[in-house]
Scaffold this active site. Structure first.
Site, PDB file in Angstrom:
ATOM      1  N   ASP A 151      -5.670  -6.003   7.526  1.00  0.00           N
ATOM      2  CA  ASP A 151      -7.022  -5.691   7.989  1.00  0.00           C
ATOM      3  C   ASP A 151      -7.991  -5.747   6.802  1.00  0.00           C
ATOM      4  O   ASP A 151      -7.624  -6.068   5.683  1.00  0.00           O
ATOM      5  CB  ASP A 151      -7.053  -4.322   8.674  1.00  0.00           C
ATOM      6  CG  ASP A 151      -6.521  -3.207   7.776  1.00  0.00           C
ATOM      7  OD1 ASP A 151      -6.343  -3.448   6.564  1.00  0.00           O
ATOM      8  OD2 ASP A 151      -6.278  -2.107   8.284  1.00  0.00           O
ATOM      9  N   GLU A 205      -9.499  -3.369   5.138  1.00  0.00           N
ATOM     10  CA  GLU A 205      -9.190  -2.417   4.059  1.00  0.00           C
ATOM     11  C   GLU A 205      -8.068  -2.969   3.183  1.00  0.00           C
ATOM     12  O   GLU A 205      -8.120  -2.875   1.954  1.00  0.00           O
ATOM     13  CB  GLU A 205      -8.793  -1.059   4.644  1.00  0.00           C
ATOM     14  CG  GLU A 205      -9.915  -0.322   5.366  1.00  0.00           C
ATOM     15  CD  GLU A 205     -11.062   0.075   4.463  1.00  0.00           C
ATOM     16  OE1 GLU A 205     -10.811   0.383   3.278  1.00  0.00           O
ATOM     17  OE2 GLU A 205     -12.214   0.063   4.929  1.00  0.00           O
ATOM     18  N   ARG A 222      -2.968  -1.369  13.711  1.00  0.00           N
ATOM     19  CA  ARG A 222      -4.435  -1.483  13.742  1.00  0.00           C
ATOM     20  C   ARG A 222      -4.792  -2.898  14.177  1.00  0.00           C
ATOM     21  O   ARG A 222      -4.787  -3.829  13.379  1.00  0.00           O
ATOM     22  CB  ARG A 222      -5.041  -1.157  12.373  1.00  0.00           C
ATOM     23  CG  ARG A 222      -4.900   0.307  11.995  1.00  0.00           C
ATOM     24  CD  ARG A 222      -5.674   0.676  10.743  1.00  0.00           C
ATOM     25  NE  ARG A 222      -5.520   2.076  10.421  1.00  0.00           N
ATOM     26  CZ  ARG A 222      -4.545   2.591   9.685  1.00  0.00           C
ATOM     27  NH1 ARG A 222      -3.622   1.784   9.180  1.00  0.00           N
ATOM     28  NH2 ARG A 222      -4.466   3.884   9.441  1.00  0.00           N
ATOM     29  N   ASP A 232      -2.056  -4.469   3.659  1.00  0.00           N
ATOM     30  CA  ASP A 232      -2.196  -4.714   5.100  1.00  0.00           C
ATOM     31  C   ASP A 232      -3.164  -5.852   5.387  1.00  0.00           C
ATOM     32  O   ASP A 232      -3.998  -6.217   4.551  1.00  0.00           O
ATOM     33  CB  ASP A 232      -2.651  -3.432   5.808  1.00  0.00           C
ATOM     34  CG  ASP A 232      -1.572  -2.360   5.794  1.00  0.00           C
ATOM     35  OD1 ASP A 232      -0.394  -2.720   5.574  1.00  0.00           O
ATOM     36  OD2 ASP A 232      -1.897  -1.184   5.988  1.00  0.00           O
ATOM     37  N   TYR A 244       2.087  -4.094  13.474  1.00  0.00           N
ATOM     38  CA  TYR A 244       0.966  -3.390  12.829  1.00  0.00           C
ATOM     39  C   TYR A 244       0.109  -2.671  13.859  1.00  0.00           C
ATOM     40  O   TYR A 244      -0.229  -3.222  14.909  1.00  0.00           O
ATOM     41  CB  TYR A 244       0.127  -4.396  12.048  1.00  0.00           C
ATOM     42  CG  TYR A 244      -0.867  -3.759  11.119  1.00  0.00           C
ATOM     43  CD1 TYR A 244      -0.474  -2.786  10.209  1.00  0.00           C
ATOM     44  CD2 TYR A 244      -2.204  -4.130  11.146  1.00  0.00           C
ATOM     45  CE1 TYR A 244      -1.383  -2.200   9.346  1.00  0.00           C
ATOM     46  CE2 TYR A 244      -3.125  -3.554  10.279  1.00  0.00           C
ATOM     47  CZ  TYR A 244      -2.709  -2.588   9.387  1.00  0.00           C
ATOM     48  OH  TYR A 244      -3.619  -2.014   8.535  1.00  0.00           O
ATOM     49  N   GLU A 251       0.817  -1.220   0.000  1.00  0.00           N
ATOM     50  CA  GLU A 251       0.000   0.000   0.000  1.00  0.00           C
ATOM     51  C   GLU A 251       0.848   1.266   0.000  1.00  0.00           C
ATOM     52  O   GLU A 251       0.529   2.235  -0.660  1.00  0.00           O
ATOM     53  CB  GLU A 251      -0.912   0.021   1.233  1.00  0.00           C
ATOM     54  CG  GLU A 251      -1.993  -1.033   1.233  1.00  0.00           C
ATOM     55  CD  GLU A 251      -2.843  -0.939   2.480  1.00  0.00           C
ATOM     56  OE1 GLU A 251      -3.091   0.182   2.960  1.00  0.00           O
ATOM     57  OE2 GLU A 251      -3.271  -1.989   2.993  1.00  0.00           O
ATOM     58  N   HIS A 279      -3.909 -11.960  15.323  1.00  0.00           N
ATOM     59  CA  HIS A 279      -3.042 -10.793  15.259  1.00  0.00           C
ATOM     60  C   HIS A 279      -2.330 -10.594  16.588  1.00  0.00           C
ATOM     61  O   HIS A 279      -2.706 -11.157  17.596  1.00  0.00           O
ATOM     62  CB  HIS A 279      -3.863  -9.537  14.936  1.00  0.00           C
ATOM     63  CG  HIS A 279      -4.524  -9.607  13.591  1.00  0.00           C
ATOM     64  ND1 HIS A 279      -5.365  -8.630  13.136  1.00  0.00           N
ATOM     65  CD2 HIS A 279      -4.468 -10.538  12.608  1.00  0.00           C
ATOM     66  CE1 HIS A 279      -5.797  -8.949  11.926  1.00  0.00           C
ATOM     67  NE2 HIS A 279      -5.268 -10.104  11.598  1.00  0.00           N
TER      68      HIS A 279
END
Length: 417
Positions: A84, A86, A290, A82, A288, A9, A333
């Protein structure tokens, strides 16, 4: 022909990853999402099961053309956005827009940008998780449906250019309801009386000791009467009680707890915290940022052990495994932690150093023994009154690690021996 094309990203992340993977890999960035709902249209076909209509924005067309050309030349395309929802959606959009073939496409995820994590991800590719993609699409569609209906009302009734969404609208409603409760609340005044006594310490030197009246006084006149009475009173220590307590450390940071602590201790806004954390993640310094998990990997737990033992001794080592209480949390995670626990300090901007220090201390403290505390309560009587003053104080028995531990103790996690 380029053997491998890796698409991430962020351009900052691309440079770091390319350095780890070597000459057989080319790493490019999608610069976030490459496709979205059409801007000036509703773009959702409600009659066809809420089917979204996507477009490639003008500012992303050049990026998409470059990625298409590079993907055609590569033997294998690695989608490394990533982990997640998104990120998963970005991987799916790339797969669709670049017209990738399943036999030449692999999806990889990692929660820290270190050489070992990247190489491990390459060894363990997976398919695109369509459930995560669906979750992201549902969120985006709800945003559009709510915003498209409510925003014009705001423009007409309140102010042009305001926006409404599935989260904003509900949040505003909760705030309004809470504010109405506050306005309707009938407050009652009360007075708190605090006394400062001079008492001898162990060396006979007089020191100040604060004590508070055991009850609240309702009127100013009553408070003044008590103060006048105290002028001629004699104060006597009736009782001194000491009890041992244990205080446990807080769990490692999740996204929300990091935002809260950064606001409380550093004065950072939520946006500022996430921006600084993003830079720390992309430079390979933290995992990470998030996440709703409080888990730590065995690697992190073991490396924390050695750091604590070398800094403070074996007696302070207490490995812990925390359980996430959030419903639907992704246990696979990790919590937010330093990628190398031995690095207590890092190079970087003042903001990056401060946030990293907060994360490092919280992670180290989470793997340490409970603080042993002696809580002392002193009861002081007033000769001409029925009231009493109470003074309390705490002494931490373990003092070798307070610079790490004190700020990370969870004040609610208290146990009597």
């Amino acid at each position: 022909m380029q053997k491998n094309l890796v698409i991430v990203e962020s351009p900052a992340k691309a440079k770091t990853i390319e350095k780890f993977l070597g000459k057989d890999y080319k790493v490019l960035s999608s610069y976030g999402h490459i496709r979205d709902l059409k801007k000036k249209e509703f773009s959702i076909d409600i009659d066809k099961d809420f089917k979204p209509h996507y477009e490639i924005p003008e500012d992303k067309k050049k990026v998409v053309e470059e990625l298409k050309a590079e993907a055609k030349e590569a033997e294998t395309v690695w989608l490394a956005s990533d982990e997640d929802r998104e990120g998963e959606a970005i991987a799916w959009h790339l797969y669709e827009v670049l017209k990738l073939q399943p036999e030449h496409t692999k999806r990889i995820v990692f929660h820290e940008i270190t050489k070992s994590a990247i190489l491990k991800a390459i060894e363990q590719p997976r398919n695109i998780d369509i459930n995560l993609v669906d979750a992201q699409q549902a969120r985006r569609i709800l945003d559009r449906i709510v915003g498209f209906e409510l925003s014009p009302v705001l423009w007409k009734k309140v102010k042009p250019a305001l926006s409404a969404g599935r989260v904003q609208s509900v949040s505003v409603r909760l705030i309004v309801e809470r504010e109405r409760e506050i306005q309707a609340f009938q407050s009652e005044a009360s007075y708190r009386v605090t006394a400062i006594f001079l008492v001898p310490d162990a060396d006979g030197k007089l020191v100040e000791m604060k004590a508070e009246l055991a009850r609240r006084i309702k009127t100013k006149a009553e408070a003044q009467k008590l103060l006048e009475s105290c002028r001629s009173a004699t104060f006597t220590i009736n009782d001194i009680s000491t009890r041992p307590l244990k205080k446990s450390p807080a769990a490692p940071f999740t996204t929300s707890t990091l935002q809260q602590e950064a606001a409380r201790k550093l004065g950072f806004t939520v946006a500022q915290t996430m921006m600084v954390a993003q830079r720390l993640y992309e430079s390979g310094k933290i995992t990470y940022m998030r996440t709703d998990s409080v888990n730590l990997s065995e690697l992190a737990v073991n490396s924390s052990k050695s750091v604590i033992a070398s800094m403070m001794g074996e007696r302070y080592v207490y490995p812990r495994h925390f359980a996430t209480k959030t419903k639907g949390a992704q246990e696979a995670h990790e919590a937010i932690r330093p990628t190398d626990m031995e690095n207590a300090k890092i190079e970087g901007s003042p903001q990056e150093r401060k946030l990293y220090d907060l994360i490092w201390k919280r992670t180290i403290a989470s793997q340490m023994a409970d603080a042993e505390v002696e809580k002392t309560t002193v009861n002081i009587s007033i000769s001409n009154e029925l009231d009493t003053f109470n003074a309390t104080g705490e002494v931490v028995k373990f003092d070798g690690f307070l610079h790490v531990y004190r700020e990370s103790i969870d004040d609610d996690a208290e146990q009597e021996d």
